[in-house]
Motif scaffolding. Structure first.
Motif, mmCIF file in Angstrom:
data_model
loop_
_atom_site.group_PDB
_atom_site.id
_atom_site.type_symbol
_atom_site.label_atom_id
_atom_site.label_comp_id
_atom_site.label_asym_id
_atom_site.label_seq_id
_atom_site.Cartn_x
_atom_site.Cartn_y
_atom_site.Cartn_z
ATOM 1 N N LYS A 119 0.833 -1.212 0.000
ATOM 2 C CA LYS A 119 0.000 0.000 0.000
ATOM 3 C C LYS A 119 0.863 1.256 0.000
ATOM 4 N N LYS A 120 1.926 1.223 0.812
ATOM 5 C CA LYS A 120 2.820 2.385 0.894
ATOM 6 C C LYS A 120 3.621 2.562 -0.388
ATOM 7 N N ASP A 121 4.195 1.461 -0.916
ATOM 8 C CA ASP A 121 5.049 1.553 -2.100
ATOM 9 C C ASP A 121 4.271 2.017 -3.325
ATOM 10 N N TYR A 167 10.429 2.582 -9.499
ATOM 11 C CA TYR A 167 11.453 1.656 -9.008
ATOM 12 C C TYR A 167 11.249 1.428 -7.510
ATOM 13 N N ILE A 168 11.083 0.167 -7.151
ATOM 14 C CA ILE A 168 10.898 -0.215 -5.750
ATOM 15 C C ILE A 168 12.185 -0.873 -5.265
ATOM 16 N N ASP A 169 12.542 -0.622 -4.040
ATOM 17 C CA ASP A 169 13.742 -1.217 -3.450
ATOM 18 C C ASP A 169 13.728 -2.729 -3.670
ATOM 19 N N LYS A 170 14.843 -3.253 -4.157
ATOM 20 C CA LYS A 170 14.914 -4.685 -4.458
ATOM 21 C C LYS A 170 14.706 -5.553 -3.222
ATOM 22 N N ARG A 182 12.138 -6.686 -16.603
ATOM 23 C CA ARG A 182 12.942 -6.495 -15.406
ATOM 24 C C ARG A 182 11.993 -6.262 -14.242
ATOM 25 N N LEU A 183 12.108 -7.090 -13.242
ATOM 26 C CA LEU A 183 11.114 -7.075 -12.174
ATOM 27 C C LEU A 183 11.096 -5.761 -11.412
ATOM 28 N N GLU A 184 12.253 -5.075 -11.343
ATOM 29 C CA GLU A 184 12.275 -3.859 -10.543
ATOM 30 C C GLU A 184 11.571 -2.688 -11.217
ATOM 31 N N PHE A 226 5.435 -9.576 -5.530
ATOM 32 C CA PHE A 226 5.170 -9.462 -6.962
ATOM 33 C C PHE A 226 5.934 -10.543 -7.732
ATOM 34 N N GLN A 227 7.158 -10.799 -7.299
ATOM 35 C CA GLN A 227 7.969 -11.826 -7.958
ATOM 36 C C GLN A 227 7.344 -13.205 -7.779
#
Length: 604
Positions: free
Chosen positions: A380-382, A508-511, A494-496, A519-520
């Motif tokens: 929710k935050k991301d 871009y979300i922190d890996k 690319r997943l990120e 999500f992955q």
């Protein structure tokens, strides 16, 4: 599982004798086991086909085998236990929780002291315990210090030192907690009487100290020393209160160990009760991680030996809730009582171990729930969502060179896969490999149906694809008048890289973010689910094509046979009579001739 070639000869040479075997990998011992028949037991690891995954992994790692012959099963158990404690192999269960249990040390000196310690040093005196925890030790220590005036100083109270006046009484003397043996104010005989009674209390026998204080109280009263009598009465009351805190089971039950075990798939829980003179003086519960899915009786046998040694038990009777193998405990009886006071005692232990298991499982569930809420809050935050994404759906298309296009959707509820909500889709309106139009079709079909059925909508949709496929999903939602009601994102190759509608730049979300990890998982799961479905369709189409190519056999007959027998190979194995019963004489003869021609045409 077949044994490695260099181990097979060694296994064949093993004797049919009781003993202990050790498995090694390249780094050392990985497992120690016991056996009544060494050859049968060791060979079973390599011949049985129904081992669990942990045992299969163990067998794969075995590079070398060593064994030791003993005289009996009991000797094998004792040797196995010693080797496990010495080497701590990775595949053996072992009570190694890092604890050093506390003891009470009655020092080996003139005017002995009673001190708590966690280190046993031979020659320092007599150790009592260990105690299950520090609080239980403190209760006993406080009782004894309230009953008996013992010194706490570390002076060397040799007669010549006292006579020379080397020491002076301390604050403990003035508080009444010590009688001043350092200045010769207390005689050694009286002090040693206290020590003998303290030994009785520490051994769980309160009857002798209680009798002593009762006699002293009566004597003081007869001599009209009522204040002194009252002091002895208070000490007697303290002993009664201490005994009352211990669970009284039956005064005739003395020096008994009680063990019970309860397990789940991953853990075993063991409860130990120590009974002395009708009272439970020690209770301890532990959990043990299973290494090879060992049965309860095997785990309890190992833990029983370890805990008796850990708590220095000399009990000659043991009660358990499971039957155990022969143990190297001469003179000790092990039973599973069914009635009477001993059964009630065992049921008390079982109640404790079941509570421990339930509490542990409940804690794990609470931990999982908290973890799932945390993950949803992170998403929710991301993604800057307006509500918690309790319901998430992820879509993916699958085709092979344009053939058999299909799509898949996986559903996660509360950050966990909800497989009953997974869906497959045959692409109906799109011709050829068009991922954009296919995505529009499946998103439209999915949410039109949910709206028609009045079902709840997800808070988040994930599209496995870039901006193009995300745009088609958005179009589908707009055409259904659902745009703005459901958040939707696209995941690039690319997943990120996370794409959101109406934003040309990816998010871009922190890996290391839990959002990205979920999500992955969802993308991997929808890939797996979609590819499995696609392959099954492709394989069925291939088989169907093979049969429909047979001259004289139509598609209806081909479908009928494949639906029932699943493969051409199984159809080929049918007898003529079986084929006739399925499709009639004429078509059966067509199939037999076809299969015969194939066999003749195939190379030897």
């Amino acid at each position: 599982m077949a044994a490695q070639a260099h181990l097979q000869d060694q296994i064949r040479q093993l004797p049919h004798r009781p003993g202990v075997y050790k498995y090694f990998d390249d780094e050392g011992i990985i497992y120690v086991g016991k056996a009544i028949d060494l050859r049968k037991r060791v060979s079973s690891y390599f011949t049985k086909q129904d081992h669990n995954k942990k045992t299969q992994q163990l067998v794969k790692n075995i590079k070398r085998i060593e064994f030791t012959i003993v005289d009996s099963e009991s000797d094998a158990f004792l040797l196995e236990n010693n080797l496990i404690k010495q080497h701590q192999p990775k595949y053996n269960i072992l009570l190694k929780d890092g604890k050093t249990y506390p003891y009470l040390l009655l020092t080996n000196e003139r005017f002995p002291r009673l001190i708590p310690t966690r280190n046993k040093v031979p020659g320092d005196g007599h150790y009592f315990g260990p105690y299950a925890n520090g609080s239980s030790l403190n209760v006993v220590l406080e009782l004894i210090r309230a009953l008996y005036p013992l010194r706490t100083c570390t002076y060397n109270l040799a007669p010549q030192n006292i006579a020379a006046g080397k020491f002076k009484v301390c604050l403990e003397y003035h508080l009444g907690n010590c009688k001043g043996p350092c200045e010769g104010l207390q005689d050694e005989e009286t002090y040693n009487q206290y020590i003998q009674q303290i030994r009785q209390i520490l051994n769980g026998n309160l009857s002798i100290p209680k009798q002593y204080f009762r006699e002293k109280m009566t004597q003081a009263a007869q001599e009209m020393q009522y204040e002194l009598a009252h002091q002895f009465k208070q000490k007697l009351d303290r002993l009664d209160a201490f005994q009352a805190k211990s669970t009284i089971v039956n005064a005739s039950l003395s020096n008994i160990d009680v063990f019970s075990i309860a397990s789940n798939e991953k853990l075993s829980f063991i409860n130990y009760l120590k009974v002395m003179n009708g009272s439970i003086i020690l209770t301890q519960s532990v959990e043990v991680q299973k290494k090879l899915d060992e049965p309860d009786e095997e785990i309890l046998a190992v833990m029983l030996m370890q805990m008796r040694q850990e708590f220095d038990s000399q009990s000659k009777e043991i009660l358990t809730n499971v039957a155990l193998p022969v143990l190297p405990l001469p003179g000790v009886t092990i039973t599973q009582p069914q009635i009477g006071d001993k059964r009630k005692l065992l049921e008390l232990s079982i109640k404790n171990v079941l509570y421990l298991r339930k509490e542990k499982e409940s804690m794990n569930e609470r931990s999982k729930d908290l973890n799932e809420v945390r993950i949803m809050e992170t998403i929710k935050k991301d993604l800057r969502l307006t509500e918690l994404p309790k319901h998430i759906e992820c879509f993916d298309n699958s085709n092979f060179q344009g053939d058999n296009p299909v799509a898949a959707m996986v559903c996660f509820r509360n950050a966990k896969a909800s497989k009953k909500d997974y869906r497959h889709y045959h692409i109906k309106t799109v011709v050829g490999p068009n991922d954009f139009d296919s995505m529009y079709e499946v998103v439209s079909r999915r949410y039109r149906r949910l709206v028609d059925e009045g079902a709840s909508l997800p808070q988040l949709i994930i599209i496995d694809g870039g901006k193009g496929q995300l745009g088609m999903a958005v179009k589908a939602l707009k055409d259904l008048s659902l745009w703005g009601q459901i958040a939707v994102i696209g995941i690039a190759k690319r997943l990120e890289e996370i794409y959101v509608p109406n934003d040309p730049l990816p998010l871009y979300i922190d890996k290391k973010s839990e959002s990205l990890r979920l999500f992955q998982r969802m993308r991997d799961e929808v890939h797996r689910f979609g590819i499995t479905f696609h392959r099954s369709r492709r394989d069925a189409a291939t088989l169907k094509t093979e049969l429909t190519d047979v001259k004289g056999l139509g598609p209806i007959t081909a479908d009928k046979l494949l639906s029932k027998f699943k493969s051409v190979k199984k159809i080929r194995e049918l007898s003529e009579a079986e084929l006739v019963s399925e499709v009639g004489k004429a078509k059966a003869r067509v199939l037999i001739n076809y299969f015969s021609q194939q066999e003749q045409a195939s190379p030897e």
